[in-house]
Design a protein around this motif. Structure first.
Motif, mmCIF file in Angstrom:
data_model
loop_
_atom_site.group_PDB
_atom_site.id
_atom_site.type_symbol
_atom_site.label_atom_id
_atom_site.label_comp_id
_atom_site.label_asym_id
_atom_site.label_seq_id
_atom_site.Cartn_x
_atom_site.Cartn_y
_atom_site.Cartn_z
ATOM 1 N N PRO A 1 0.831 -1.198 0.000
ATOM 2 C CA PRO A 1 0.000 0.000 0.000
ATOM 3 C C PRO A 1 0.865 1.247 0.000
ATOM 4 C CG PRO A 1 0.199 -0.819 2.233
ATOM 5 C CD PRO A 1 0.989 -1.782 1.349
ATOM 6 N N GLU A 2 0.237 2.398 -0.166
ATOM 7 C CA GLU A 2 0.922 3.672 -0.056
ATOM 8 C C GLU A 2 1.481 3.828 1.365
ATOM 9 O OE1 GLU A 2 1.735 7.669 -1.800
ATOM 10 O OE2 GLU A 2 1.497 5.600 -2.477
ATOM 11 N N THR A 3 2.693 4.360 1.482
ATOM 12 C CA THR A 3 3.308 4.574 2.788
ATOM 13 C C THR A 3 2.880 5.929 3.349
ATOM 14 O OG1 THR A 3 5.241 3.277 2.142
ATOM 15 C CG2 THR A 3 5.476 4.708 4.063
ATOM 16 N N GLU A 4 2.412 5.921 4.576
ATOM 17 C CA GLU A 4 2.046 7.164 5.261
ATOM 18 C C GLU A 4 3.302 7.763 5.881
ATOM 19 O OE1 GLU A 4 -0.800 8.782 5.280
ATOM 20 O OE2 GLU A 4 -1.747 7.273 3.983
ATOM 21 N N LEU A 5 3.647 8.967 5.471
ATOM 22 C CA LEU A 5 4.869 9.620 5.927
ATOM 23 C C LEU A 5 4.551 10.911 6.663
ATOM 24 C CD1 LEU A 5 7.001 9.173 2.685
ATOM 25 C CD2 LEU A 5 7.307 7.929 4.823
ATOM 26 N N LEU A 6 5.414 11.260 7.597
ATOM 27 C CA LEU A 6 5.338 12.544 8.265
ATOM 28 C C LEU A 6 5.960 13.619 7.378
ATOM 29 C CD1 LEU A 6 6.530 11.414 11.812
ATOM 30 C CD2 LEU A 6 4.164 11.648 11.004
ATOM 31 N N PHE A 7 5.585 14.867 7.600
ATOM 32 C CA PHE A 7 6.139 15.943 6.791
ATOM 33 C C PHE A 7 7.662 15.958 6.855
ATOM 34 C CE2 PHE A 7 7.726 20.300 6.377
ATOM 35 C CZ PHE A 7 7.273 20.605 5.107
ATOM 36 N N GLU A 8 8.210 15.744 8.044
ATOM 37 C CA GLU A 8 9.662 15.808 8.200
ATOM 38 C C GLU A 8 10.381 14.634 7.546
ATOM 39 O OE1 GLU A 8 7.869 14.680 12.296
ATOM 40 O OE2 GLU A 8 7.397 16.014 10.611
ATOM 41 N N GLU A 9 9.643 13.630 7.095
ATOM 42 C CA GLU A 9 10.251 12.497 6.403
ATOM 43 C C GLU A 9 10.274 12.682 4.884
ATOM 44 O OE1 GLU A 9 9.150 8.783 9.369
ATOM 45 O OE2 GLU A 9 7.563 9.572 8.058
ATOM 46 N N LEU A 10 9.640 13.728 4.379
ATOM 47 C CA LEU A 10 9.522 13.918 2.935
ATOM 48 C C LEU A 10 10.845 14.350 2.310
ATOM 49 C CD1 LEU A 10 6.113 15.796 2.537
ATOM 50 C CD2 LEU A 10 6.531 13.329 2.527
ATOM 51 N N THR A 11 11.024 13.926 1.048
ATOM 52 C CA THR A 11 12.142 14.388 0.220
ATOM 53 C C THR A 11 11.652 15.003 -1.083
ATOM 54 O OG1 THR A 11 12.430 12.301 -0.981
ATOM 55 C CG2 THR A 11 13.574 12.504 1.135
ATOM 56 N N PRO B 1 11.871 5.929 4.903
ATOM 57 C CA PRO B 1 11.670 4.846 5.871
ATOM 58 C C PRO B 1 10.794 3.720 5.335
ATOM 59 C CG PRO B 1 10.274 6.713 6.410
ATOM 60 C CD PRO B 1 11.162 7.170 5.289
ATOM 61 N N VAL B 2 11.031 2.528 5.862
ATOM 62 C CA VAL B 2 10.151 1.392 5.624
ATOM 63 C C VAL B 2 9.246 1.276 6.851
ATOM 64 C CG1 VAL B 2 9.993 -1.090 5.208
ATOM 65 C CG2 VAL B 2 11.897 0.217 4.234
ATOM 66 N N LYS B 3 7.943 1.461 6.647
ATOM 67 C CA LYS B 3 6.996 1.452 7.760
ATOM 68 C C LYS B 3 6.428 0.042 7.975
ATOM 69 C CE LYS B 3 7.296 5.877 8.613
ATOM 70 N NZ LYS B 3 6.197 6.840 8.745
ATOM 71 N N PRO B 4 5.790 -0.196 9.130
ATOM 72 C CA PRO B 4 5.316 -1.550 9.454
ATOM 73 C C PRO B 4 4.395 -2.180 8.407
ATOM 74 C CG PRO B 4 5.314 -0.197 11.419
ATOM 75 C CD PRO B 4 5.656 0.724 10.280
ATOM 76 N N ALA B 5 3.505 -1.378 7.794
ATOM 77 C CA ALA B 5 2.578 -1.950 6.808
ATOM 78 C C ALA B 5 3.307 -2.533 5.619
ATOM 79 C CB ALA B 5 1.588 -0.875 6.345
ATOM 80 N N THR C 1 8.931 4.430 -1.276
ATOM 81 C CA THR C 1 9.688 3.875 -0.159
ATOM 82 C C THR C 1 10.296 2.527 -0.548
ATOM 83 O OG1 THR C 1 7.635 2.947 0.750
ATOM 84 C CG2 THR C 1 8.368 5.082 1.601
ATOM 85 N N PRO C 2 11.375 2.116 0.125
ATOM 86 C CA PRO C 2 12.144 0.938 -0.303
ATOM 87 C C PRO C 2 11.367 -0.377 -0.310
ATOM 88 C CG PRO C 2 13.482 2.308 1.126
ATOM 89 C CD PRO C 2 12.098 2.875 1.168
ATOM 90 N N MET C 3 11.798 -1.248 -1.196
ATOM 91 C CA MET C 3 11.284 -2.619 -1.261
ATOM 92 C C MET C 3 11.680 -3.374 0.005
ATOM 93 S SD MET C 3 9.666 -3.911 -4.087
ATOM 94 C CE MET C 3 10.265 -5.576 -4.409
#
Length: 547
Positions: free
Chosen positions: A372-382, A422-426, A401-403
């Motif tokens: 699914p789409e990764t939910e990111l915080l504003f400070e994590e954006l590039t 980041p790689v998030k839990p989902a 986000t990475p494989m």
């Protein structure tokens, strides 16, 4: 086979996020090479390699500072040669991104062009005098916000940038520019690449008179879009008729390398299908094009049918390349989640759907895992777009986000360092290793259905004709050389029963059908269910939702 691309399946690799080999947190060419067996196991025909050429990375490689060098972030030309060799050894073609509508402002061409109005590359970019009050020459906005014009004090002129300020647009009205970018394409073709994905292919030419764009009446009547770019009909800033002659020149070059191909990205919300058809018709332009028609929120039978029928009406001999996800849009599993009984069910249905449409197919890395789409915080954006338009537009980082490769904690084998995103839990929970031994996993399904489609020439090359069925059912048949395949999709999270008048007695479902059952001439489709039935082309059918 020189037309392997027709009906073929392309797998997009976003190098930054595929596999890191040196621990710097960014994927690279050696990392891709180490994962070629995974790509080969899917049964795809070709890899599309997103940008790897030298770049300041202001737009993640879509700002090129040297077209003929691999950026050290990703490796070397020798690594590229090894990737081509190893992919070809596995029967996989490789096409690469070419971003030739614009360069980085660090490119040697621009450094020379901005120096004066009289140097040898003075006219290689789009320069214009200011209005008498010093304002830009017209109202064109940039995709990433603000005016598309940036002032240069040395020349005393504005230059055009359709994207970032650091991405000046090349002037394709200058034949020397066309020659230079064709030399770039030749360089890579001679190095063994099998073709190109051409970024923003309808942005090459601008209106020479620099006329202002009209407003978009649809936007004026409704709520404003996050970016002013979407408030205009881009009648003059892109999609100009001169583009066709350049595409013919590009095709003539590709034809010197039998088996090579081209996929053009068409970004124009008002006429993308017509441009796709025009750019691929006649056999002397591009081989394929894709637009953003299936990369948005619409998930209805009417939408899919109307887009496909319009394309082939505009260009009966043109050829599309359909995709549901890529590096520029939220992943379709998340975009269309409201229509799903579960995300895995939606992943299965959408793969079956895209593989059954008339045209070629592009899959985006991670689709095979059901990411699914990764939910990111504003400070994590590039992504500069997300940073500028947050929170209405969160940008493109969520799909980049990475494989996840291994079981366990993030970053799941992508890198030994800190990943660039980041790689998030989902996403971590859906790693390749966690699905590899599960016959019911999304990964196993992708492999199974892709293998089945290779045996179905009718789905790769056949004609398409739609049945008149009420929402949410999409039904059509593909026909080729006396054989046909009935394809029916329930685009909803509720069950539906259909009547198939004229269905021959004893008709059976193809084994890749899901949540479907035939009883006589009645078809039951569960939530997100779909059915494939092989038929004789002479069979006369009608399809209706049972009352």
């Amino acid at each position: 086979m020189t037309q392997w691309w027709r009906g073929g399946v392309i797998y997009q690799v976003y190098p930054r996020s595929f596999q890191d080999s040196n621990g710097d947190g960014v994927g690279d060419l050696p990392g891709i090479i180490s994962r070629l067996d995974h790509i080969a196991s899917l049964g795809i025909d070709c890899i599309w390699l997103s940008p790897i050429t030298k770049s300041p990375q202001a737009d993640m490689g879509y700002d090129v500072s040297d077209y003929c060098e691999v950026d050290t972030l990703f490796g070397s030309l020798e690594d590229f040669d090894t990737l081509i060799e190893q992919a070809h050894a596995r029967g996989i073609k490789v096409i690469m991104d070419q971003v030739i509508s614009h360069t980085s402002d660090q490119h040697q061409w621009f450094q020379e062009s901005k120096f004066s109005r009289t140097n040898s590359r003075a006219d290689w970019y789009v320069w214009a005098d200011p209005n008498p009050d010093g304002s830009p020459p017209n109202n064109w906005p940039a995709v990433f916000g603000g005016s598309a014009w940036e002032w240069n004090g040395t020349r005393g002129q504005y230059y055009l940038h359709n994207f970032l300020i650091s991405q000046p647009d090349l002037n394709f009205h200058n034949p020397a520019v066309q020659d230079a970018v064709l030399d770039v394409l030749r360089f890579w073709l001679e190095r063994g690449v099998d073709g190109f994905r051409l970024d923003t292919v309808n942005y090459y030419f601008h209106d020479k008179k620099l006329r202002s764009n009209p407003p978009d009446p649809k936007v004026l009547k409704g709520p404003h879009a996050p970016s002013p770019y979407e408030w205009q009909v881009h009648e003059y800033s892109k999609s100009q008729p001169e583009n066709l002659d350049f595409l013919r020149r590009a095709r003539a070059l590709l034809d010197e390398f039998p088996g090579s191909t081209s996929v053009g990205e068409v970004g124009d919300s008002h006429k993308s299908l017509d441009l796709m058809a025009a750019y691929t018709s006649g056999g002397d332009r591009l081989h394929m094009c894709y637009g953003f028609d299936f990369l948005g929120p619409q998930f209805t039978a009417h939408h899919f049918r109307s887009r496909i029928e319009r394309f082939f009406k505009a260009g009966p001999d043109g050829w599309p390349c359909w995709s549901f996800s890529n590096h520029d849009v939220p992943r379709h599993i998340s975009r269309w989640a409201a229509h799903a009984v579960s995300l895995p069910a939606l992943a299965r249905q959408t793969l079956a759907l895209v593989l059954s449409l008339r045209g070629s197919v592009c899959l985006y890395q991670g689709e095979e895992l059901g990411l699914p789409e990764t939910e990111l915080l504003f400070e994590e954006l590039t992504d500069p777009r997300g940073i500028r338009f947050w929170p209405e537009d969160k940008g493109r980082d969520g799909c980049r986000t990475p494989m996840p490769w291994t079981v366990g904690e993030a970053p799941n084998g992508f890198t030994t360092g800190t990943p660039w995103l980041p790689v998030k839990p989902a996403q971590s929970a859906l790693s390749v290793a966690s699905q590899a031994g599960d016959a019911n996993s999304t990964l196993a399904f992708y492999r199974r259905v892709l293998a089945w489609r290779k045996t179905q020439a009718v789905l790769a090359l056949g004609d398409i004709a739609f049945f008149d069925v009420s929402e949410p059912v999409l039904a059509f048949r593909r026909t080729l050389d006396g054989q046909s395949m009935l394809c029916i999709f329930n685009l909803s999270a509720g069950a539906h029963q259909l009547t198939l008048a004229g269905l021959p007695a004893g008709a059976v479902l193809e084994p890749v059908s899901e949540s479907a059952a035939i009883t006589g001439r009645s078809l039951q489709l569960g939530a997100n269910g779909y059915a494939f039935v092989a038929l004789d082309a002479e069979t006369t059918l009608s399809v209706a939702i049972s009352t």
